[in-house]
Each structure stands twice: as structure tokens, then as C-alpha cells.
Design a protein around this motif. Structure first.
Motif, PDB file in Angstrom:
ATOM      1  N   ASP A  77       0.422   4.833  31.160  1.00  0.00           N
ATOM      2  CA  ASP A  77       1.580   4.937  32.057  1.00  0.00           C
ATOM      3  C   ASP A  77       1.150   5.204  33.489  1.00  0.00           C
ATOM      4  O   ASP A  77       1.695   4.609  34.433  1.00  0.00           O
ATOM      5  N   ASP A 108       1.895   2.678  36.550  1.00  0.00           N
ATOM      6  CA  ASP A 108       2.680   3.111  37.710  1.00  0.00           C
ATOM      7  C   ASP A 108       1.893   2.909  39.008  1.00  0.00           C
ATOM      8  O   ASP A 108       2.474   2.521  40.036  1.00  0.00           O
ATOM      9  N   GLU A 129      11.226   2.737  44.211  1.00  0.00           N
ATOM     10  CA  GLU A 129      11.225   3.034  42.789  1.00  0.00           C
ATOM     11  C   GLU A 129      12.090   2.026  42.018  1.00  0.00           C
ATOM     12  O   GLU A 129      13.121   1.582  42.514  1.00  0.00           O
ATOM     13  N   ARG A 175      12.450   1.468  33.755  1.00  0.00           N
ATOM     14  CA  ARG A 175      11.052   1.264  33.364  1.00  0.00           C
ATOM     15  C   ARG A 175      10.984   1.406  31.847  1.00  0.00           C
ATOM     16  O   ARG A 175      11.380   2.423  31.285  1.00  0.00           O
ATOM     17  N   TYR A 214       9.125  -3.212  34.687  1.00  0.00           N
ATOM     18  CA  TYR A 214       9.775  -2.543  35.812  1.00  0.00           C
ATOM     19  C   TYR A 214      10.859  -3.481  36.341  1.00  0.00           C
ATOM     20  O   TYR A 214      10.586  -4.640  36.661  1.00  0.00           O
TER      21      TYR A 214
END
Length: 327
Positions: free
Chosen positions: A101, A105, A115, A119, A142
Motif C-alpha cells: 500500500d 500510494d 487525493e 482507493r 485509484y
């Protein structure tokens, strides 16, 4: 029985069972008569000759145009399913792990500064995406809000990856806007509204796909050759019933064959012609329930036809095989 005779009997297994029953003793006697006194093993030449003759016998079709058409169609279907099965094996045996993760990210933030509004992570290699209802490669998805931030600036995002050593290429599917970046075992697929971090296609995929297609071709041809041999001593109505069942099953497989070629195989061998460059998923079309039901019904019809050919009683009016002539 001498060791040489045992080894020749083992080699004769290359021939179909019906051929061994009618000519096995004769062939074994001929092979032994041609051997040298005290010989314990077949020569390489004789062993290869016996095996090659057995393979040719297994591939021999019954006379008639229908047998050739059925063999060609079944070999083609076998090639398609064999190639997809090879793809599945390559993915499940050789594909690397997804990034963690934190790593995913970091990749996403290097491309898109704001952002995402959602997700989701799917660790399977291939599975059903609950949002789209179809089989897709596992990955970290995403999704960004176009209404709030506008579409993703794909050129800038891909340029950021290129600066970090990623190999960047345009999105390889029709009507797609975005691009694909690859680095090691990780692939990033970018559109105007989403970013997907997934596994890169394993290097073993084209090799196992080719092997699967080759084995599927041979298997399809051998299947029709065997059914032809089994039907040779069946009644006319048995032949008609088995042929009709097999034909109906093959027709039911045509939609799956079409979509499998277009959405899976073409992606790996000629992606310019592939309708969807993002699936990469073997058997993904089976996740659509109506088509899956038709495909399974077709496979069941073909299996029932093969079982009927195997188990149907013999036609006692047909003469038994004659020595020296193909059955």
C-alpha cells in the motif's frame, strides 16, 4: 516374454487401442523377426519408426469431407482454449506480487497531486471486479473526481514517471486516452479519471500461450480422429445423434471463442487490433453470466457426445476390421 518383446510392446502403445487389438500381435512378430539374435533393446531407428507410425495412425481421420471440417474446427477451438489456458498458467505460476500500500500510494502521488475519492485493492491475479462485474487483473485502483479537479493531466503524470525511470507508452487499446508505464514487475495504467497499479505481464506468457495453442490444436484433431474411430462401428442413428450433439456444442462455443480471441489473445499478439487493452485476463468473458451459461452448455454437449460415442453399443452388422486395412 523376452525383454526385447516387452520393450516393443511398450512402444506399440503409440498406436490406438483398436489398432493394437487387430494388428498388435502381427506387428510385434514382424518387429521381433527383424531383430538380431540376442538383441535386448530396440534400435533408435526402429523405436522412432514405431512411435511415429503410431502417432500418424492416431491422427488419421475417417474418409469424408465432414471429418476434415470437424477436425479443422475442433483444432482451431482447441488452439484458442489451449492458448488461454497457457496464459492462465503463466500468470498464476510466474506473476510477481503487487506493490505494498505504501509503495502504491507513493507511485500515485508522484503522478497525481490531489487525493483520490476512492482507493480499492485487489490482491488476486485475476478475479471479478465488483464495480464492473467482469474479470480483471488484480491491482490497486485509484479513482479521481473529474467534477472537482477536472480530468487527470495524463501527459504530465506520465512525464513524472518517465523521469523516474519508467518505460512509458500510449494506452494500447482503441478509443483509450492515457498511457501505460512499466518498471520491473509493476505496471501503471492511466486514464483521465483513474489510475491502476497492477502486475506487469510475465515473460512466460507468450511461451506458455504458444505451447498451450499447439497442444490444444493437436488435442482437438485427436479428439475428432478418436470419435471417428468410435463411430465407425455404430448404427446410423447413433452417428447422427453424436454428430448433432457435438455440432450443437461447438456452435454454442462460438461466442466465447470470438470474445476470447478478441479480448485476450489479440492483446498479447497484436494489441493494435484488440478491442480492450486493459483486460489481459484469461477466461474473463466467462464472468458474464449469460455467455458463461451458454459456454458451459456447449462444453457439456460436447462431453456428452464424446461419452455417447464411447459407450454406445456396437453395430453388429458392421464387419470387424480386416487385417492390413485401416479401421
Amino acid at each position: 516374454m523376452t525383454p526385447l518383446a516387452k520393450r516393443f510392446r511398450l512402444l506399440l502403445l503409440a498406436f490406438p487401442r483398436h489398432y493394437r487389438r487387430s494388428r498388435g500381435a502381427e506387428m510385434l512378430t514382424t518387429l521381433l523377426d527383424g531383430s538380431l539374435p540376442g538383441q535386448r533393446r530396440p534400435t533408435m531407428r526402429s523405436a522412432l519408426s514405431v512411435v511415429w507410425s503410431g502417432i500418424r495412425c492416431r491422427f488419421r481421420l475417417r474418409p469424408g469431407k465432414f471429418s476434415r471440417i470437424a477436425a479443422a474446427a475442433t483444432a482451431l477451438a482447441g488452439a484458442v482454449f489451449g492458448a488461454v489456458l497457457g496464459t492462465w498458467v503463466a500468470w498464476n505460476w510466474t506473476a510477481g506480487p503487487l506493490p505494498s500500500d505504501a509503495q502504491a500510494d507513493a507511485i500515485a502521488r508522484s503522478m497525481v497531486r490531489y487525493e483520490p475519492y476512492s482507493r480499492e485493492r485487489y490482491d488476486f491475479r485475476f478475479g471479478t471486479d465488483p464495480r464492473l462485474g467482469q474479470e480483471m487483473p488484480g491491482g490497486v485502483w485509484y479513482t479521481y473526481d473529474e467534477d472537482e479537479h477536472g480530468p487527470i493531466q495524463t501527459e504530465q503524470a506520465l512525464q513524472a514517471l518517465r523521469a523516474n525511470g519508467w518505460a512509458v507508452s500510449p494506452a494500447n487499446c482503441r478509443n483509450c486516452v492515457g498511457g501505460i508505464a512499466v518498471k520491473g514487475d509493476v505496471r501503471v495504467t492511466l486514464t483521465r479519471w483513474s489510475l491502476v497499479i497492477s502486475r506487469e505481464t510475465p515473460a512466460a506468457v507468450p511461451w506458455l500461450m504458444a505451447i498451450g495453442a499447439l497442444l490444444g490444436t493437436f488435442g482437438g484433431w485427436l479428439l475428432i480422429a478418436r470419435i471417428g474411430r468410435l463411430l465407425a462401428r455404430r448404427t446410423p442413428w447413433q452417428k447422427t445423434a453424436v454428430s448433432a450433439g457435438a455440432a450443437a456444442g461447438f456452435l454454442a462455443l462460438l461466442p466465447c471463442l470470438y470474445y476470447t480471441v478478441g479480448w485476450n489473445i489479440l492483446y498479447y499478439i497484436a494489441w493494435d487490433f484488440s478491442p480492450d487493452g486493459f483486460s489481459r485476463a484469461p477466461f474473463w468473458i466467462l464472468s458474464w453470466e449469460p455467455l458463461r451459461n451458454v459456454t458451459f452448455a456447449g462444453l457439456a454437449a460436447i462431453l456428452l457426445a464424446v461419452a455417447a460415442a464411447e459407450l454406445a453399443p456396437l453395430d453388429r452388422q458392421v464387419a470387424p476390421p480386416v487385417r492390413g486395412l485401416p479401421e
